[in-house]
Write a protein that holds these residues in place. Structure first.
Motif, PDB file in Angstrom:
ATOM      1  N   ASN B 107       0.937  -1.388  -0.264  1.00 52.53           N
ATOM      2  CA  ASN B 107       0.538  -0.191   0.079  1.00 52.53           C
ATOM      3  C   ASN B 107       0.944   1.306   0.246  1.00 52.53           C
ATOM      4  N   LYS B 108       1.828   1.461   0.815  1.00 54.89           N
ATOM      5  CA  LYS B 108       2.230   2.384   0.617  1.00 54.89           C
ATOM      6  C   LYS B 108       4.424   2.073   1.255  1.00 54.89           C
ATOM      7  N   VAL B 109       4.845   3.293   1.457  1.00 53.94           N
ATOM      8  CA  VAL B 109       6.882   3.076   1.804  1.00 53.94           C
ATOM      9  C   VAL B 109       6.350   4.247   2.704  1.00 53.94           C
ATOM     10  N   ASP B 110       6.399   3.774   4.121  1.00 54.40           N
ATOM     11  CA  ASP B 110       6.524   5.599   4.657  1.00 54.40           C
ATOM     12  C   ASP B 110       6.933   5.284   6.035  1.00 54.40           C
ATOM     13  N   ARG B 111       7.982   6.522   5.123  1.00 53.74           N
ATOM     14  CA  ARG B 111      10.030   6.447   5.869  1.00 53.74           C
ATOM     15  C   ARG B 111      10.287   6.353   7.679  1.00 53.74           C
ATOM     16  N   GLU B 112       8.618   6.730   7.987  1.00 54.53           N
ATOM     17  CA  GLU B 112       9.203   6.427   9.465  1.00 54.53           C
ATOM     18  C   GLU B 112       8.101   5.126  10.407  1.00 54.53           C
ATOM     19  N   LYS B 113       7.319   4.777   9.103  1.00 53.91           N
ATOM     20  CA  LYS B 113       6.013   3.861   9.897  1.00 53.91           C
ATOM     21  C   LYS B 113       7.283   2.592   9.574  1.00 53.91           C
ATOM     22  N   LEU B 128       5.577  -3.571   8.609  1.00 58.81           N
ATOM     23  CA  LEU B 128       6.970  -3.715   8.882  1.00 58.81           C
ATOM     24  C   LEU B 128       7.824  -2.148   8.397  1.00 58.81           C
ATOM     25  N   SER B 129       8.076  -2.477   9.578  1.00 58.63           N
ATOM     26  CA  SER B 129       9.193  -1.163   9.991  1.00 58.63           C
ATOM     27  C   SER B 129      10.826  -1.922  10.175  1.00 58.63           C
ATOM     28  N   PRO B 130      11.322  -1.151  10.168  1.00 52.07           N
ATOM     29  CA  PRO B 130      12.883  -1.686  10.371  1.00 52.07           C
ATOM     30  C   PRO B 130      13.121  -2.066  11.596  1.00 52.07           C
ATOM     31  N   GLU B 131      12.260  -1.585  12.783  1.00 53.55           N
ATOM     32  CA  GLU B 131      12.160  -2.147  14.258  1.00 53.55           C
ATOM     33  C   GLU B 131      11.470  -3.470  14.455  1.00 53.55           C
ATOM     34  N   GLU B 132      10.268  -3.666  13.144  1.00 56.29           N
ATOM     35  CA  GLU B 132       9.674  -4.715  13.396  1.00 56.29           C
ATOM     36  C   GLU B 132      10.239  -5.505  12.945  1.00 56.29           C
ATOM     37  N   SER B 133      10.819  -5.612  11.688  1.00 52.77           N
ATOM     38  CA  SER B 133      12.010  -6.832  11.528  1.00 52.77           C
ATOM     39  C   SER B 133      13.020  -8.052  12.290  1.00 52.77           C
TER      40      SER B 133
END
Lengths: 370, 370
Positions: B107-113, B128-133
């Motif tokens: 849907n979207k790539v969000d710089r923060e989310k 999926l954020s960097p932290e979630e990964s």
């Protein structure tokens, strides 16, 4: 060097249940024995080396499927079925008759010519006579060869069963002649006669006159109740020769096997452990498990923590549930191996209990559970 | 007892090609190494014990697939991915980013989310954020964790690649913080920058500033030619740190691997040997074999008579052709194991030739053949 001859000895009995050893030039088979089914020259989803590790000492393969694909000539060119599929175990092949009746588009059963049919794969026409069945099985180089019989659907029509049984006796005579002298292989006769005691008796007596290395009970596992099946076995157990292996074809559930062993049967084959393994059904000492059930998503225990074979106790129900949910081939492989392993554990326990004289107790403990 | 720390040493070089050892607390990995892909917690169609017998010393698994099915919580409850799938080998997990871009409905790539997407299986929404990964990969308890990057499709648009590379650097910083101190695991940065030398250089320099245990080359194997890929590697080989493993993601054919090793790459993963194994394509030292071809019906030789592993030289091309013609699962299993085994033989030969100083000759002998 001459090949070792086929041989059978009963070494221990417990009422009608008995432990024996079949000797073949490819190895010994402890009975009561269960034969995993390797329909198309493969026990589906398993490496043959892993099937051997389950304690399987013989497998069954299907003449009908192999004569259609890849055809017996390709297997002859490979040096026989054992070499083709890399199987060191003895192999029993059926005659092809049963699958002709159940799978093919059967055009005609001709007393002289045999069964005339079209393949279920591509419609190609084949004729399977008793002689052709033996020729194919010799080409496969199987260790136990089955005669070609007519295996009628379940019916209460005495005349139909009688006629079919008489035809099967005629074909049995022709099969015996076509088989010739092959003392390192065995040729098994097949008793027909449906649920009629007099026809079963007549069929057996005629087969004994012809003379075979073993006697199979055909025409069961075709839709009759377990009680009906056991009733036929109850009749036969008193009249089947003691010194020849007795093979109940296409049977069955663990409970069927327990009841049949009690009635003197030595050999079994069935697609149940392998087919169930591919569809998510596991056999365990506590009964059956449908591994696709959501409750196993949280179950990190293996199907059998006591299993010491093939690292099968390293795979949790959670994991196997995941494999089935994601259609991963490994799910079929793991569950098929688990089920074959369970069946071989069952046979091994049966043999131990017969030897110890505790078979009846073992039978009663598990007949309703399994 | 404290777990052994992650470590890498180069032990022999031959121009840019090098032999090394990655040490992990789950075992050592000889490099150049090939990692078979175990997408959904299974190397498709194979028992993990057999994968180990091919000489594989590490496998790769996919965060995206595992977070969707079965979900990280089920794997945590099982004690981590190794225990879940009964794998003793070290495991590298990707970040999930690549599959989000290629498989999901993004849907979207969000710089923060991060990346907001719907699962390709059931449409369920995930972020999926960097932290979630990193959180998921820690839950899987993998040994080598990849940072989350944005992996753009192949394009000649400098601005698009630059923007994506800058975003990836920002996410790399966040990944490093989220990873924290885990000396017994490794965190690898991923160099982006497409086919632009200055962007690749900038990406690498920024990653080095952040500091990682290894450096991967991403954004290749996305449709560029082999020459374009080698050209990027030619640029990078002079500027990548010598003392950290270099991993070329998603690559490739045996020839790709030979060319990349020549340019200093230490680690590879690719679905090619496993996927080809399921579809009838075999890799051999004489080139590729389509086992479904009719000519193999009469070929009773194995794919490799010199293979001494897993009895694979006991199965003829005739037999494997039959298995594929009859859609037997065993065909996929045998050919997958054959291909993984071939890839590991290739890696072993590469290492031997680097050690002997004969790698260039070996490279030239096989680069066009394989």
């Amino acid at each position: 060097m001459a090949l070792k001859n086929f041989k059978f000895n009963v070494i221990e009995s417990n009422k009608f249940a008995r432990v024996g050893v079949i000797e073949t030039h490819r190895g010994n088979i402890q009975t009561p024995a269960f034969m995993p089914v390797g329909t198309q020259a493969t026990v589906k989803a398993c490496l043959i080396d892993d099937v051997i590790k389950t304690g399987s000492e013989i497998i069954l393969s299907n003449t009908y499927h192999l004569m259609i694909r890849p055809g017996v000539d390709r297997i002859i060119s490979a040096g026989g079925l054992h070499k083709f599929m890399n199987c060191k175990l003895p192999i029993l092949t059926d005659s092809g008759g049963f699958q002709v009746m159940s799978l093919s588009k059967l055009n005609k059963v001709d007393r002289e010519k045999g069964a005339i049919f079209n393949s279920h794969v591509d419609g190609k026409k084949f004729i399977l006579s008793p002689e052709e069945s033996i020729r194919v099985q010799k080409g496969l180089d199987s260790d136990i060869v089955m005669i070609m019989d007519e295996c009628p659907k379940k019916t209460t029509d005495y005349k139909v069963i009688n006629k079919s049984m008489e035809l099967s006796i005629y074909w049995a005579e022709r099969s015996k002649i076509a088989f010739g002298l092959n003392p390192h292989k065995a040729l098994f006769g097949i008793i027909q006669g449906g649920l009629f005691k007099d026809l079963r008796t007549k069929s057996l007596n005629n087969l004994i006159k012809i003379g075979f290395d073993g006697y199979a009970i055909g025409g069961l596992a075709v839709g009759e109740s377990q009680n009906e099946m056991f009733s036929v076995l109850d009749d036969l157990k008193n009249i089947m020769p003691d010194d020849k292996p007795r093979y109940l074809m296409g049977v069955g559930t663990p409970a069927d096997i327990l009841g049949a062993v009690k009635r003197g049967v030595d050999m079994f084959d069935c697609v149940m452990p392998t087919r169930s393994g591919r569809t998510g059904l596991a056999f365990t000492w506590n009964g059956r498990v449908n591994i696709k059930n959501n409750k196993y998503k949280n179950d990190n225990e293996p199907l059998d923590p006591n299993c010491s074979n093939l690292n099968l106790n390293k795979y949790s129900k959670n994991y196997i549930n995941h494999l089935f949910n994601t259609n991963e081939i490994l799910g079929s492989t793991l569950l098929t191996l688990h089920n074959i392993n369970f069946y071989q554990e069952l046979m091994s326990s049966i043999r131990e209990n017969i030897k110890k004289g505790t078979f009846d107790k073992f039978h009663d403990e598990y007949i309703d559970k399994l």
